[in-house]
Design an enzyme around this catalytic site. Structure first.
Site, short mmCIF file in Angstrom:
data_model
loop_
_atom_site.label_atom_id
_atom_site.label_comp_id
_atom_site.label_asym_id
_atom_site.label_seq_id
_atom_site.Cartn_x
_atom_site.Cartn_y
_atom_site.Cartn_z
N HIS A 147 0.75 -1.13 -0.07
CA HIS A 147 0.09 -0.11 0.04
C HIS A 147 0.95 1.31 0.15
O HIS A 147 1.91 1.03 0.16
CB HIS A 147 -1.00 -0.02 1.32
CG HIS A 147 -2.14 -0.95 1.31
ND1 HIS A 147 -2.18 -2.32 1.50
CD2 HIS A 147 -3.29 -0.66 0.59
CE1 HIS A 147 -3.33 -2.79 1.22
NE2 HIS A 147 -3.88 -1.70 1.00
N LYS A 163 -0.70 4.93 4.51
CA LYS A 163 -1.50 3.95 4.98
C LYS A 163 -1.02 4.29 6.65
O LYS A 163 -0.04 3.82 6.99
CB LYS A 163 -1.37 2.79 4.43
CG LYS A 163 -2.50 1.93 5.06
CD LYS A 163 -2.83 0.61 4.25
CE LYS A 163 -3.87 -0.40 4.85
NZ LYS A 163 -5.22 0.30 5.20
N1 LIG Z 1 -12.87 -1.02 2.71
C1 LIG Z 1 -12.20 -0.49 1.62
O1 LIG Z 1 -12.63 -0.86 0.56
C2 LIG Z 1 -11.23 0.56 1.78
C3 LIG Z 1 -11.01 0.83 3.13
N2 LIG Z 1 -9.94 1.84 3.09
C4 LIG Z 1 -9.89 2.36 4.20
O2 LIG Z 1 -10.55 3.69 4.48
C5 LIG Z 1 -10.02 4.46 5.37
C6 LIG Z 1 -9.72 5.74 4.97
O3 LIG Z 1 -8.62 5.85 3.89
P1 LIG Z 1 -8.04 6.98 2.94
O4 LIG Z 1 -9.04 7.77 2.53
O5 LIG Z 1 -6.84 6.75 2.22
O6 LIG Z 1 -7.50 7.92 4.60
P2 LIG Z 1 -7.48 9.41 4.30
O7 LIG Z 1 -6.59 9.71 5.43
O8 LIG Z 1 -7.14 10.08 3.15
O9 LIG Z 1 -9.06 10.08 4.72
C7 LIG Z 1 -9.53 10.20 5.86
C8 LIG Z 1 -10.51 11.14 6.28
O10 LIG Z 1 -11.03 10.84 7.47
C9 LIG Z 1 -10.79 12.23 8.07
N3 LIG Z 1 -10.69 11.98 9.83
C10 LIG Z 1 -9.61 11.54 10.27
N4 LIG Z 1 -9.83 11.42 11.77
C11 LIG Z 1 -11.13 11.96 11.86
C12 LIG Z 1 -12.06 12.13 12.96
N5 LIG Z 1 -11.59 11.97 14.00
N6 LIG Z 1 -12.98 12.44 12.76
C13 LIG Z 1 -13.63 12.71 11.30
N7 LIG Z 1 -12.86 12.54 10.15
C14 LIG Z 1 -11.46 12.06 10.53
C15 LIG Z 1 -9.30 12.56 7.83
O11 LIG Z 1 -9.11 13.77 8.18
P3 LIG Z 1 -7.29 14.18 8.41
O12 LIG Z 1 -6.87 14.40 6.84
O13 LIG Z 1 -7.39 15.56 9.06
O14 LIG Z 1 -6.78 13.26 9.11
C16 LIG Z 1 -9.48 12.39 6.36
O15 LIG Z 1 -9.86 13.58 5.64
C17 LIG Z 1 -8.65 3.51 6.06
O16 LIG Z 1 -8.83 2.97 7.04
C18 LIG Z 1 -8.41 2.78 4.89
O17 LIG Z 1 -7.81 1.57 5.32
C19 LIG Z 1 -9.41 2.51 2.04
C20 LIG Z 1 -9.76 2.21 0.86
C21 LIG Z 1 -10.60 1.00 0.47
O1 LIG Z 2 -5.78 2.14 3.30
C1 LIG Z 2 -6.05 1.72 2.00
O2 LIG Z 2 -5.68 2.35 1.05
C2 LIG Z 2 -6.74 0.37 1.60
N1 LIG Z 2 -7.13 0.01 2.70
C3 LIG Z 2 -7.95 -1.16 3.03
C4 LIG Z 2 -7.39 -2.28 3.76
O3 LIG Z 2 -6.74 -2.03 4.62
O4 LIG Z 2 -7.73 -3.41 3.35
C5 LIG Z 2 -8.29 -1.66 1.86
C6 LIG Z 2 -7.59 -1.47 0.36
O5 LIG Z 2 -6.60 -2.34 0.23
C7 LIG Z 2 -7.02 0.06 0.28
#
Ligand SMILES: NC(=O)C1=CN([C@@H]2O[C@H](COP(=O)(O)OP(=O)(O)OC[C@H]3O[C@@H](n4cnc5c(N)ncnc54)[C@H](OP(=O)(O)O)[C@@H]3O)[C@@H](O)[C@H]2O)C=CC1
Ligand SMILES: O=C(O)C1=N[C@H](C(=O)O)C[C@H](O)C1
Length: 270
Positions: A155, A159
């Site tokens: 990743h 992350k």
């Molecule tokens: N299930 C799936 O298919 C997938 C899951 N994911 C998961 O999704 C999550 C987010 O990934 P990603 O978009 O890359 O991460 P990012 O860090 O880009 O986005 C997370 C967002 O949430 C905000 N945030 C953080 N803390 C808080 C809080 N306490 N209250 C409200 N908002 C908050 C962050 O703000 P700030 O920038 O200020 O920290 C940011 O804007 C991760 O856990 C990732 O593993 C990702 C891709 C696919």
């Molecule tokens: O943080 C990410 O980017 C992603 N998180 C998810 C995970 O922890 O499995 C899904 C995806 O692989 C992208």
């Protein structure tokens, strides 16, 4: 038309969810939520997602009139999202990984009142590969000489959790296949290796988390035997497979009673 609130709307995933939902006639983006100190508060969610203005400013307060919440944020934000979904009586697509077991319990409790999909990967290709991994394990678990399973995930450098939620889910599904027969030995989950580890035992699954550049996510499941190896590899080329999967889950949830569901349910892979 489903009224959707995106939580984590200014994040990498949140922006893609807003972009795809805004282009889908089945959705109306009614809220783009971030934490109260976020630097993008007040900015238009459409502009942040690279679109024209949506007239939805990023805000920290939840509206009441929503049908579904899609959450891609961080574990520390998740308790509040669950409470908000229950309060609004909205369906919830929970995509955030790295949740604690208490948070999974909390989701389960909330699912008595609202319909929830939680899945560590919303991607069709990843969920199909999970099913393939189960089949390969079932076919190889008693192979002469044994089979060693190792999970390598790659990743982006940003992350925050490791191993990925998806890698852990692959491991859980594969372990369940090994442990299926009564009396089968329990699988150990081994995270990385260093030093004088001794020989690998037959009843372990190894996990290796690689963090480089802007990789949107890639998982390789290695089935190593004496004399030959199978590798199942699934790789994202961008984040839209996750965002599209989350929106498919949001639509699917509208016809479901309260309960806890997975992407296998959404994709009809039960
Ligand atoms: N299930 C799936 O298919 C997938 C899951 N994911 C998961 O999704 C999550 C987010 O990934 P990603 O978009 O890359 O991460 P990012 O860090 O880009 O986005 C997370 C967002 O949430 C905000 N945030 C953080 N803390 C808080 C809080 N306490 N209250 C409200 N908002 C908050 C962050 O703000 P700030 O920038 O200020 O920290 C940011 O804007 C991760 O856990 C990732 O593993 C990702 C891709 C696919
Ligand atoms: O943080 C990410 O980017 C992603 N998180 C998810 C995970 O922890 O499995 C899904 C995806 O692989 C992208």
């Amino acid at each position: 038309m489903l009224r959707i609130a995106v939580h984590g709307a200014a994040g990498r995933m949140g922006r893609r969810v807003v972009a795809l939902a805004a282009g889908d006639p089945d959705f109306r983006v009614v809220a783009a939520i971030e934490h109260a100190d976020h630097s993008d508060l007040g900015k238009d969610a459409g502009f942040l997602a690279g679109l024209s203005e949506l007239d939805v400013p990023v805000a920290s307060a939840w509206p009441d009139d929503i049908d579904v919440i899609v959450d891609f944020s961080l574990p520390e934000a998740v308790d509040g999202v669950i409470d908000s979904a229950v309060k609004a009586n909205a369906a919830l697509v929970m995509a955030t990984t790295g949740l604690t077991s208490e948070q999974h319990d909390r989701l389960k409790q909330a699912s008595e009142k609202i319909a929830i999909v939680w899945a560590p990967s919303m991607s069709l290709a990843v969920n199909l590969t999970m099913r393939m991994a189960q089949q390969v394990t079932a076919a190889l678990k008693d192979v002469s000489g044994g089979v060693d399973v190792e999970i390598i995930e790659r990743h982006h450098r940003f992350k925050e959790d490791a191993p990925s939620g998806t890698a852990l889910k692959f491991g859980e599904l594969i372990a369940a296949e090994f442990e299926r027969e009564p009396g089968a030995s329990a699988i150990k989950h081994v995270h990385g290796r260093e030093g004088k580890t001794g020989m690998r035992t037959g009843n372990e699954i190894g996990y290796h988390a690689v963090r480089t550049g802007d990789n949107p996510g890639e998982h390789t499941i290695v089935f190593g035997m004496m004399g030959e190896t199978i590798e199942l590899k699934v790789a994202a080329s961008n984040r839209d497979s996750y965002a599209a999967g989350a929106l498919a889950a949001a639509k699917w949830l509208q016809d479901q009673p309260a309960g806890m569901y997975s992407m296998f349910d959404v994709l009809g892979m039960k």
